[in-house]
Design a protein around this motif. Structure first.
Motif, mmCIF file in Angstrom:
data_model
loop_
_atom_site.group_PDB
_atom_site.id
_atom_site.type_symbol
_atom_site.label_atom_id
_atom_site.label_comp_id
_atom_site.label_asym_id
_atom_site.label_seq_id
_atom_site.Cartn_x
_atom_site.Cartn_y
_atom_site.Cartn_z
ATOM 1 N N VAL A 149 -6.079 -0.301 -0.276
ATOM 2 C CA VAL A 149 -6.348 1.033 0.279
ATOM 3 C C VAL A 149 -7.847 1.161 0.526
ATOM 4 O O VAL A 149 -8.641 0.371 0.022
ATOM 5 C CB VAL A 149 -5.875 2.156 -0.681
ATOM 6 N N SER B 68 0.843 -1.196 0.000
ATOM 7 C CA SER B 68 0.000 0.000 0.000
ATOM 8 C C SER B 68 0.879 1.248 0.000
ATOM 9 O O SER B 68 1.951 1.254 0.615
ATOM 10 C CB SER B 68 -0.901 -0.005 1.237
ATOM 11 N N GLY C 36 -10.030 7.413 -3.850
ATOM 12 C CA GLY C 36 -9.554 6.030 -3.850
ATOM 13 C C GLY C 36 -10.341 5.223 -4.865
ATOM 14 O O GLY C 36 -11.265 5.740 -5.505
#
Length: 473
Positions: free
Chosen positions: A412, A272, A387
């Motif tokens: 995420v 991530s 996102g």
């Protein structure tokens, strides 16, 4: 809109295949000077603006210039950016500085520091100085590179070695002159790069000593460990810098980097972007922005809730289970825009002229106002403002079996908006190719994340909502 137009430049092949080399590039002298150019140019531009208008450089201007310099550290090397990407990056970075300075001036009541003429110069000179500084570097570095470049050789001409060799040959920040390669394999089994074959691996050490080679790049497969160890032992009495380029780049790297754990080097292949400081920065910006936005939209949300209740029977808020961070199940809120609330094993996506969508719901979906309750999800920690968009669990379970790397997007928190949505990938994904394109953008977001990228996506989302999204139905 394609990915390259959004990111403003075509990635160099070495950037695509070997992101683990980026720390080494940043550590170079040329790259370090380029990274310092923007902060120094911004500060110098502000000082020059003060001198031109006031005839002197006062303490307030010095303090603001020092603050701008400090806030823009660490900078980023722009030697490999295309000219459009260079201009765009500098302007975006300076606009963020202007916004921060405006808030600072208003907060502390020091608006008198800048008169209007001074303000205009302060806005114009810093980015101009930054562009001129970067262009000047591009003029002076090639002759310096040619003069001070060190010889380099490759051990093993593999596919990723060929890409790296081409990068070293053309990069302005890589002061290396590639002489050729050594390999024990016949020519038909090696990559074809046009580099001269200098000999076999047993001849490397002698060649390095005789030709004063400065850099050695070992690009053999990791399965060749015994040969690599023998080679390293033979090179111990030379002064060459030795670089091992492992063949992990055959996989699709997400946030690839080298770390040290317990004193041992560890290669991150898929991770991530939100670890350490980046995690605090991302979560902090989500909390601040979501809180401010909810205060601003509280009245519109009440009116929308009333509109949903009056125009069709059923709940105001639609709750649906979706996958969140690390693939854990979360509940996402939306204003109900349909006559049904599907959340089972089979969910049909909304399509054009879908009879399930109410008249008021069509307006909400077209303007993305149905997504507003998700700012509550952001405060809960289930989502981010920016996102990969969360898909219904039924869709996830179907597509994870059909699209390679589909579940990586769940490393995420899902977002209210995302890179795919501002790049033309919103709406029904009625074909597998459409979903693949959306996932490609999601994975690119993970590779390229920065706070500046989030701000760009938010601004483009606002423009899309204001202009009306024809793909939303």
């Amino acid at each position: 809109m394609d990915k390259q137009s959004f990111f403003s430049q075509q990635p160099h092949p070495a950037q695509q295949l070997s992101p683990l080399l980026r720390p080494a590039r940043r550590a170079g002298v040329a790259a370090s000077v380029s990274a310092l150019t923007d902060p120094a140019a911004f500060a110098l531009g502000m000082l020059c603006a003060a001198l031109l208008v006031q005839g002197r450089v006062g303490l307030p201007a010095v303090l603001l210039a020092a603050l701008v310099f400090a806030c823009n550290l660490p900078g980023r090397s722009r030697l490999e950016d295309s000219l459009p990407a260079l201009f765009s990056a500098i302007i975006w970075r300076w606009l963020l500085n202007v916004a921060a300075l405006a808030a600072l001036v208003r907060l502390f009541g020091v608006a008198g520091v800048f008169g209007h003429p001074h303000l205009e110069l302060a806005l114009a000179l810093p980015p101009l100085f930054a562009v001129l500084g970067q262009l000047l570097l591009r003029l002076v570095l090639p002759p310096l590179r040619a003069r001070f470049a060190q010889e380099a050789i490759f051990i093993g001409l593999t596919a990723h070695g060929e890409v790296l060799a081409r990068y070293l040959a053309c990069s302005p920040s890589a002061a290396c002159r590639v002489l050729g390669f050594f390999d024990d394999r016949p020519s038909e089994r090696t990559a074809h790069s046009g580099l001269p074959r200098l000999g076999k691996m047993a001849e490397v050490a002698q060649y390095v000593r005789e030709h004063h080679v400065g850099h050695i790049y070992i690009t053999l497969a990791m399965s060749s460990q015994p040969r690599i160890l023998q080679l390293l032992d033979a090179l111990r009495d030379t002064t060459a810098s030795i670089h091992f380029v492992p063949d992990v780049f055959v996989t699709d790297l997400i946030q690839g980097r080298i770390e040290t754990v317990g004193g041992m080097p560890v290669i991150a292949v898929c991770d991530s972007p939100f670890v350490g400081w980046n995690a605090l920065l991302k979560r902090g910006s989500d909390l601040v922005l979501a809180s401010l936005i909810l205060v601003l939209i509280s009245v519109p949300m009440l009116l929308i809730a009333l509109g949903v209740k009056l125009t069709s029977p059923g709940p105001v808020v639609f709750r649906q289970r979706r996958y969140g961070l690390d693939g854990h199940e979360i509940v996402v809120y939306k204003f109900r825009s349909m006559t049904v609330c599907e959340d089972g094993g089979q969910i049909r996506q909304a399509s054009r002229n879908d009879q399930r969508v109410t008249r008021f719901g069509a307006f909400l979906r077209r303007t993305s106002l149905d997504e507003l309750p998700q700012f509550i999800n952001v405060l809960q920690g289930r989502m981010s403002i920016v996102g990969p968009r969360p898909h219904a669990i039924a869709h996830n379970e179907a597509y994870r079996k059909l699209i390679k790397g589909y579940m990586v997007r769940h490393k995420v928190r899902p977002g209210i908006t995302g890179l795919a949505q501002v790049s033309g990938c919103r709406g029904e994904t009625d074909t597998l190719d459409k979903m693949r394109r959306r996932i490609d953008y999601d994975l690119d977001y993970l590779r390229h994340w920065s706070l500046l990228l989030d701000i760009k996506i938010i601004l483009r989302t606002v423009l899309t909502v204001v202009g009306g999204d024809k793909q939303a139905y």
